[in-house]
Design an enzyme around this catalytic site. Structure first.
Site, PDB file in Angstrom:
ATOM      1  N   SER A  49       1.052  -1.167  -0.120  1.00  0.00           N
ATOM      2  CA  SER A  49       0.411  -0.113  -0.232  1.00  0.00           C
ATOM      3  C   SER A  49       1.033   0.917   0.164  1.00  0.00           C
ATOM      4  CB  SER A  49      -1.275   0.119   1.103  1.00  0.00           C
ATOM      5  OG  SER A  49      -1.952   1.472   1.199  1.00  0.00           O
ATOM      6  N   TYR A  81      -0.860  -1.389  10.412  1.00  0.00           N
ATOM      7  CA  TYR A  81      -1.165  -1.389   8.931  1.00  0.00           C
ATOM      8  C   TYR A  81      -0.076  -0.872   8.076  1.00  0.00           C
ATOM      9  CZ  TYR A  81      -3.313  -0.800   4.746  1.00  0.00           C
ATOM     10  OH  TYR A  81      -3.915  -1.073   3.093  1.00  0.00           O
TER      11      TYR A  81
END
Length: 243
Positions: free
Chosen positions: A134, A147
């Site tokens: 990401s 995350y």
């Protein structure tokens, strides 16, 4: 070259779109997800697809599922590691259990997947691995410490695996930006529009657009690419406003 690709987090979003894309290109596709809906999703892709329920953080589930995939579709020659969870919580309010669970799924899940699939990947010469990271790996954003840490870890793991397994297994990474998946459903339309405006293309991406990048990296056209991270973010990471 096609073969058998195992895609995790495949019940919806980027994983489901990737399974559809690869099936359309002639791959046998194995869809893995904790959600039993993955069985129905796979059934909709035809006879070259199978769905399997399991938790990527559980090495026993990996052994069971890779064994079943090998029996049903053949050895795993391509792996797309896409499963994720996130808990948008500042680190001072995040529980150790939440932190650990995100590491277990997002980062250690890839470790289990590569480790279990490695015999088939190495025998394929080259096997192909695409890891879904990401843009959170590269930029600081509020409330996603675990995350972001896992996604940064995946980019480092990509490079390490590419070096470790050389010409026998190509390993690459995609780093999606703002992609319209179910995770965006909790936001208002105004919030979504503001995020879209922060890309140079002025819109959110679709799971199909990330799937196309994954299909490129796992396919023969990327035969001289390994250890790379391809950003798929509509220009989000290259544009910033300054007054």
């Amino acid at each position: 070259m096609t073969g058998t690709a195992l895609i995790t987090g495949a019940a919806r979003g980027i994983g489901e779109a990737t399974a559809r894309c690869l099936a359309g290109q002639g791959w046998q596709v194995a869809l893995m997800d904790r959600d039993p809906e993955v069985i129905e999703v796979a059934a909709g892709l035809g006879s070259q697809a199978r769905g399997y329920t399991g938790d990527v953080s559980d090495p026993g589930d990996w052994e069971r599922i890779v064994g079943a995939v090998t029996a049903d579709l053949g050895p795993v020659t391509g792996l797309v590691s896409n499963a994720l969870i996130t808990d948008p919580t500042p680190i001072d309010r995040m529980t150790p259990e939440s932190w650990q669970r995100q590491l277990d799924v997002n980062l250690t899940g890839t470790f289990h997947g590569v480790r279990t699939c490695l015999p088939g990947l190495r025998a394929a010469r080259p096997g192909r691995v695409v890891i879904v990271s990401s843009v959170h790996a590269f930029f600081g954003l509020p409330d996603v410490p675990a995350y972001a840490a896992t996604k940064a870890g995946l980019t480092g793991l990509t490079r390490q695996l590419a070096v470790q397994y050389g010409s026998g297994v190509r390993v690459n990474c995609v780093a999606p930006g703002p992609i319209r998946t179910a995770q965006w459903d909790r936001l208002t339309e105004d919030e979504i529009a503001r995020s879209a405006a922060e890309t140079t293309l002025g819109r959110l991406g679709s799971p199909d657009e990330v799937a196309a990048a994954i299909a490129f990296l796992i396919g023969d056209d990327a035969s001289f690419i390994t250890g790379a991270t391809l950003t798929v973010d509509g220009g989000w990471s290259v544009t910033k406003n300054s007054s």
